[in-house]
Design a protein around this motif. Sequence first.
Motif, mmCIF file in Angstrom:
data_model
loop_
_atom_site.group_PDB
_atom_site.id
_atom_site.type_symbol
_atom_site.label_atom_id
_atom_site.label_comp_id
_atom_site.label_asym_id
_atom_site.label_seq_id
_atom_site.Cartn_x
_atom_site.Cartn_y
_atom_site.Cartn_z
ATOM 1 N N HIS A 64 0.665 -1.340 0.026
ATOM 2 C CA HIS A 64 -0.045 0.092 0.027
ATOM 3 C C HIS A 64 0.872 1.364 -0.115
ATOM 4 N N ASP A 65 2.063 0.958 -0.382
ATOM 5 C CA ASP A 65 3.052 2.300 -0.429
ATOM 6 C C ASP A 65 2.850 3.335 0.860
ATOM 7 N N VAL A 66 3.042 2.402 2.205
ATOM 8 C CA VAL A 66 2.967 3.113 3.311
ATOM 9 C C VAL A 66 4.182 3.047 4.221
ATOM 10 N N PRO A 67 4.834 3.909 4.679
ATOM 11 C CA PRO A 67 5.865 3.556 5.575
ATOM 12 C C PRO A 67 5.934 2.352 6.451
ATOM 13 N N LYS A 68 6.905 1.416 6.691
ATOM 14 C CA LYS A 68 6.748 0.457 7.358
ATOM 15 C C LYS A 68 6.563 0.694 8.915
ATOM 16 N N LYS A 69 7.020 1.505 9.444
ATOM 17 C CA LYS A 69 6.815 1.997 10.876
ATOM 18 C C LYS A 69 5.374 2.391 10.973
ATOM 19 N N GLN A 70 4.799 2.908 10.122
ATOM 20 C CA GLN A 70 3.315 3.269 10.161
ATOM 21 C C GLN A 70 2.260 1.980 10.065
ATOM 22 N N ALA A 71 2.858 1.137 9.155
ATOM 23 C CA ALA A 71 2.075 -0.102 9.008
ATOM 24 C C ALA A 71 2.165 -0.976 10.407
ATOM 25 N N ASN A 72 3.461 -1.027 10.780
ATOM 26 C CA ASN A 72 3.611 -1.944 12.010
ATOM 27 C C ASN A 72 2.943 -1.310 13.273
ATOM 28 N N GLU A 73 2.564 0.332 13.327
ATOM 29 C CA GLU A 73 2.060 0.662 14.503
ATOM 30 C C GLU A 73 0.453 0.508 14.247
ATOM 31 N N MET A 74 -0.012 0.472 12.962
ATOM 32 C CA MET A 74 -1.447 0.162 12.916
ATOM 33 C C MET A 74 -1.744 -1.037 13.147
#
Length: 139
Positions: A64-74
């Motif tokens: 989804h072209d999202v930063p890894k940090k943001q995806a892991n936080e979600m």
Amino acid sequence: MAAAKAKAKAKPAAKKTAAKKTAAKKTAVKKSPTAAKAAKATKSVKKPVTITLRNLGDALAEAHDVPKKQANEMLSNMVDMITTHLKKGARLRIAGLGILQVRHRPARMGRNPATGESIKIKASKKIAFRAAKDLKEAI
């Protein structure tokens, strides 16, 4: 002459040990196909790969072209929310995955297997998961 008798006695003993070795080889040959099958069976059984929450987050980030940090936080926030709802006693239905709910297990009488003594097992709460039909069919 005594030396000749000793050599004569040694030869039959050598023949006996040689006979034992060939017999041992024959039995080893008989056992080896079974051992080979057992070795193949252990090699063919693959240990399942463990996918962690971080692996899922990384895959979602790439998809989804999202930063890894943001995806892991979600994902970690989603786990926290699921935990909170289960603590409240809610039932979670995740489409395509299944239903998570807390089941109450009443107190009961049990038996200590070592002594045979009756013991009381206290009431507890267990998390139950029932897989969705789509998940069952997919697997």
